[in-house]
Motif scaffolding. Structure first.
Motif, PDB file in Angstrom:
ATOM      1  N   ALA A 290      40.577 -81.097 -20.238  1.00 36.56           N
ATOM      2  CA  ALA A 290      40.904 -82.508 -20.480  1.00 36.56           C
ATOM      3  C   ALA A 290      42.400 -82.689 -20.734  1.00 36.56           C
ATOM      4  N   PHE A 291      43.013 -81.812 -21.535  1.00 36.93           N
ATOM      5  CA  PHE A 291      44.443 -81.907 -21.816  1.00 36.93           C
ATOM      6  C   PHE A 291      45.255 -81.781 -20.534  1.00 36.93           C
ATOM      7  N   TYR A 292      45.005 -80.751 -19.756  1.00 40.49           N
ATOM      8  CA  TYR A 292      45.796 -80.520 -18.556  1.00 40.49           C
ATOM      9  C   TYR A 292      45.601 -81.633 -17.528  1.00 40.49           C
ATOM     10  N   SER A 293      44.423 -82.213 -17.478  1.00 36.90           N
ATOM     11  CA  SER A 293      44.161 -83.308 -16.549  1.00 36.90           C
ATOM     12  C   SER A 293      44.753 -84.622 -17.051  1.00 36.90           C
ATOM     13  N   GLU A 294      44.396 -85.011 -18.276  1.00 36.61           N
ATOM     14  CA  GLU A 294      44.785 -86.319 -18.803  1.00 36.61           C
ATOM     15  C   GLU A 294      46.257 -86.399 -19.189  1.00 36.61           C
ATOM     16  N   LYS A 295      46.806 -85.338 -19.739  1.00 36.53           N
ATOM     17  CA  LYS A 295      48.192 -85.366 -20.220  1.00 36.53           C
ATOM     18  C   LYS A 295      49.201 -84.897 -19.188  1.00 36.53           C
ATOM     19  N   LEU A 296      48.852 -83.872 -18.401  1.00 32.91           N
ATOM     20  CA  LEU A 296      49.806 -83.291 -17.463  1.00 32.91           C
ATOM     21  C   LEU A 296      49.510 -83.613 -16.005  1.00 32.91           C
TER      22      LEU A 296
END
Length: 127
Positions: free
Chosen positions: A21-27
């Protein structure tokens, strides 16, 4: 033997779903292997990439583990902040950030942030 070969980073994650989720949503990155349950593989520019795998050791390293080269650190910091990424501030001999960005003596710039697993990541710009 290895100097002309591509390299790839390997990052630990305590929770792969949280990391995904972090790598998709933030980056803005999506894994090359979306169905995998034990690791996430990402491809970035120039055929480079990194792997995220599950382990309880995530977030224990106190050093930068992966960095991206960008043409404009300030613009990239602003874009990532808009997505909720929080940048680290440092004040060490020879390294001080202002508004999350360090300017090096050679004119290059860099900024650091943590991923969802506590890994230290950076964005870097050459002078």
């Amino acid at each position: 033997m290895l100097k002309d070969q591509q390299v790839a980073a390997v990052l630990p994650a305590q929770d792969l779903n949280r990391a995904r989720a972090f790598y998709s949503e933030k980056l803005g990155l999506d894994p090359d292997n979306p169905e995998a349950e034990d690791n996430l593989q990402y491809t970035c520019g120039g055929g480079t990439g990194f792997l995220v795998y599950q382990t309880p050791n995530a977030g224990t390293a106190k050093n930068t583990q992966i960095g991206w080269m960008v043409s404009d650190v300030a613009a990239t910091v602003a874009e990532l902040r808009d997505k909720g990424v929080v940048f680290e501030d440092y004040d060490f001999p020879g390294l001080k950030t202002e508004n999350g960005i360090a300017t090096m003596p050679d004119g290059s710039a860099a900024a650091w942030f943590l991923d969802s697993e506590g890994n230290i990541l950076s964005i870097n710009q050459t002078g």
